[in-house]
Motif scaffolding. Structure first.
Motif, short mmCIF file in Angstrom:
data_model
loop_
_atom_site.label_atom_id
_atom_site.label_comp_id
_atom_site.label_asym_id
_atom_site.label_seq_id
_atom_site.Cartn_x
_atom_site.Cartn_y
_atom_site.Cartn_z
N UNK A 209 0.83 -1.21 0.00
CA UNK A 209 0.00 0.00 0.00
C UNK A 209 0.87 1.26 0.00
N UNK A 210 1.98 1.21 0.71
CA UNK A 210 2.91 2.35 0.71
C UNK A 210 3.49 2.57 -0.68
N UNK A 211 3.87 1.48 -1.35
CA UNK A 211 4.39 1.60 -2.72
C UNK A 211 3.32 2.12 -3.67
N UNK A 212 2.08 1.67 -3.52
CA UNK A 212 0.98 2.15 -4.37
C UNK A 212 0.75 3.64 -4.14
N UNK A 213 0.80 4.06 -2.89
CA UNK A 213 0.63 5.48 -2.56
C UNK A 213 1.75 6.30 -3.22
N UNK A 214 2.96 5.77 -3.18
CA UNK A 214 4.09 6.46 -3.81
C UNK A 214 3.86 6.58 -5.33
N UNK A 215 3.38 5.51 -5.94
CA UNK A 215 3.10 5.57 -7.38
C UNK A 215 1.98 6.55 -7.69
N UNK A 216 0.97 6.60 -6.82
CA UNK A 216 -0.11 7.57 -6.99
C UNK A 216 0.44 9.00 -6.97
N UNK A 217 1.34 9.26 -6.02
CA UNK A 217 1.92 10.60 -5.89
C UNK A 217 2.81 10.96 -7.08
N UNK A 218 3.48 9.97 -7.65
CA UNK A 218 4.39 10.22 -8.78
C UNK A 218 3.64 10.28 -10.11
N UNK A 219 2.40 9.87 -10.09
CA UNK A 219 1.64 9.80 -11.34
C UNK A 219 1.59 8.36 -11.81
N UNK A 220 0.55 7.71 -11.44
CA UNK A 220 0.38 6.28 -11.70
C UNK A 220 0.57 5.93 -13.17
N UNK A 221 0.13 6.80 -14.07
CA UNK A 221 0.20 6.50 -15.50
C UNK A 221 1.64 6.31 -15.99
N UNK A 222 2.59 6.94 -15.33
CA UNK A 222 3.99 6.80 -15.73
C UNK A 222 4.49 5.38 -15.53
N UNK A 223 3.93 4.69 -14.54
CA UNK A 223 4.34 3.32 -14.24
C UNK A 223 3.09 2.44 -14.11
N UNK A 224 2.22 2.54 -15.10
CA UNK A 224 0.94 1.86 -15.06
C UNK A 224 1.06 0.36 -14.80
N UNK A 225 1.99 -0.29 -15.48
CA UNK A 225 2.07 -1.75 -15.36
C UNK A 225 2.64 -2.17 -14.00
N UNK A 226 3.52 -1.39 -13.45
CA UNK A 226 3.98 -1.65 -12.08
C UNK A 226 2.83 -1.46 -11.11
N UNK A 227 2.04 -0.43 -11.33
CA UNK A 227 0.90 -0.17 -10.47
C UNK A 227 -0.11 -1.32 -10.53
N UNK A 228 -0.41 -1.80 -11.73
CA UNK A 228 -1.37 -2.88 -11.88
C UNK A 228 -0.88 -4.16 -11.19
N UNK A 229 0.41 -4.43 -11.29
CA UNK A 229 1.00 -5.58 -10.62
C UNK A 229 0.91 -5.41 -9.11
N UNK A 230 1.18 -4.22 -8.66
CA UNK A 230 1.10 -3.91 -7.23
C UNK A 230 -0.33 -4.07 -6.71
N UNK A 231 -1.31 -3.63 -7.48
CA UNK A 231 -2.71 -3.79 -7.08
C UNK A 231 -3.06 -5.26 -6.91
N UNK A 232 -2.55 -6.10 -7.80
CA UNK A 232 -2.79 -7.55 -7.67
C UNK A 232 -2.21 -8.06 -6.36
N UNK A 233 -1.02 -7.60 -6.00
CA UNK A 233 -0.42 -7.99 -4.74
C UNK A 233 -1.23 -7.53 -3.54
N UNK A 234 -1.76 -6.32 -3.61
CA UNK A 234 -2.59 -5.79 -2.52
C UNK A 234 -3.85 -6.62 -2.36
#
Length: 180
Positions: free
Chosen positions: A128-153
């Motif tokens: 969740x901390x990593x997802x929050x960091x990606x949200x703050x940096x702009x999720x679209x820049x690392x969309x696939x990392x974010x989607x993978x992270x969501x699966x982990x969450x």
């Protein structure tokens, strides 16, 4: 594992140590690997000319090897990405213990459940901390990392929900045993 390494190297050049850290923090959400496994696979990928490395001298320490993906490695990665993935296999020793729970000591299962629950909560907090960091940096820049992270969450949350059901069932079983 080779494809997980190639995915990581496609983003940027990295040492074996860097890759091990990425396995612990990012791709480790979906694929686990030890340092030894990573270095062994890097050697194979290098022999197959899918990666190459350069030496970086370091004062007082052995030279560092920085690996990068080659065109041959990128072609292999693209070929693999185009193929359907095999269904995931679950290998969870604790689930086997629950399946054989009729022969087990409920107190021991509850203790182990508590340990695993704490580990899963910590992992969930990290994700969740990593997802929050990606949200703050702009999720679209690392969309696939974010989607993978969501699966982990979602996986951690589902496991914790299941653990709650297991706790209730084992506690109820103990209450029944105590009253007999």
């Amino acid at each position: 594992m080779r494809h997980a390494i190639l995915v990581l190297l496609d983003d940027q050049e990295a040492s074996g140590y860097d890759l091990a850290r990425e396995f612990a923090n990012s791709i480790g959400l979906v694929w686990n690997a030890t340092h030894q496994q990573i270095y062994l696979e890097l050697g194979k990928l290098n022999d197959q000319q899918m990666v190459k490395y350069r030496h970086i001298p370091q004062d007082g320490k052995p030279d560092k090897k920085l690996y990068r993906i080659t065109d041959k490695g990128r072609d292999e990665l693209i070929r693999w990405l185009r193929k359907p993935a095999a269904a995931a296999r679950i290998r969870d020793a604790f689930m086997v213990k629950i399946a054989g729970g009729g022969l087990a000591d409920s107190h021991a299962l509850l203790r182990e459940l508590d340990e695993l629950t704490e580990m899963r909560r910590e992992r969930l907090a990290t994700f969740e901390e990593l997802a929050h960091k990606l949200d703050n940096e702009g999720r679209d820049k690392q969309l696939f990392s974010y989607l993978t992270l969501r699966r982990g969450i979602l996986d951690q949350q589902a496991w914790l929900d299941w653990a709650s059901e297991v706790r209730d069932a084992l506690t109820s079983r103990e209450d029944i045993s105590a009253s007999v």
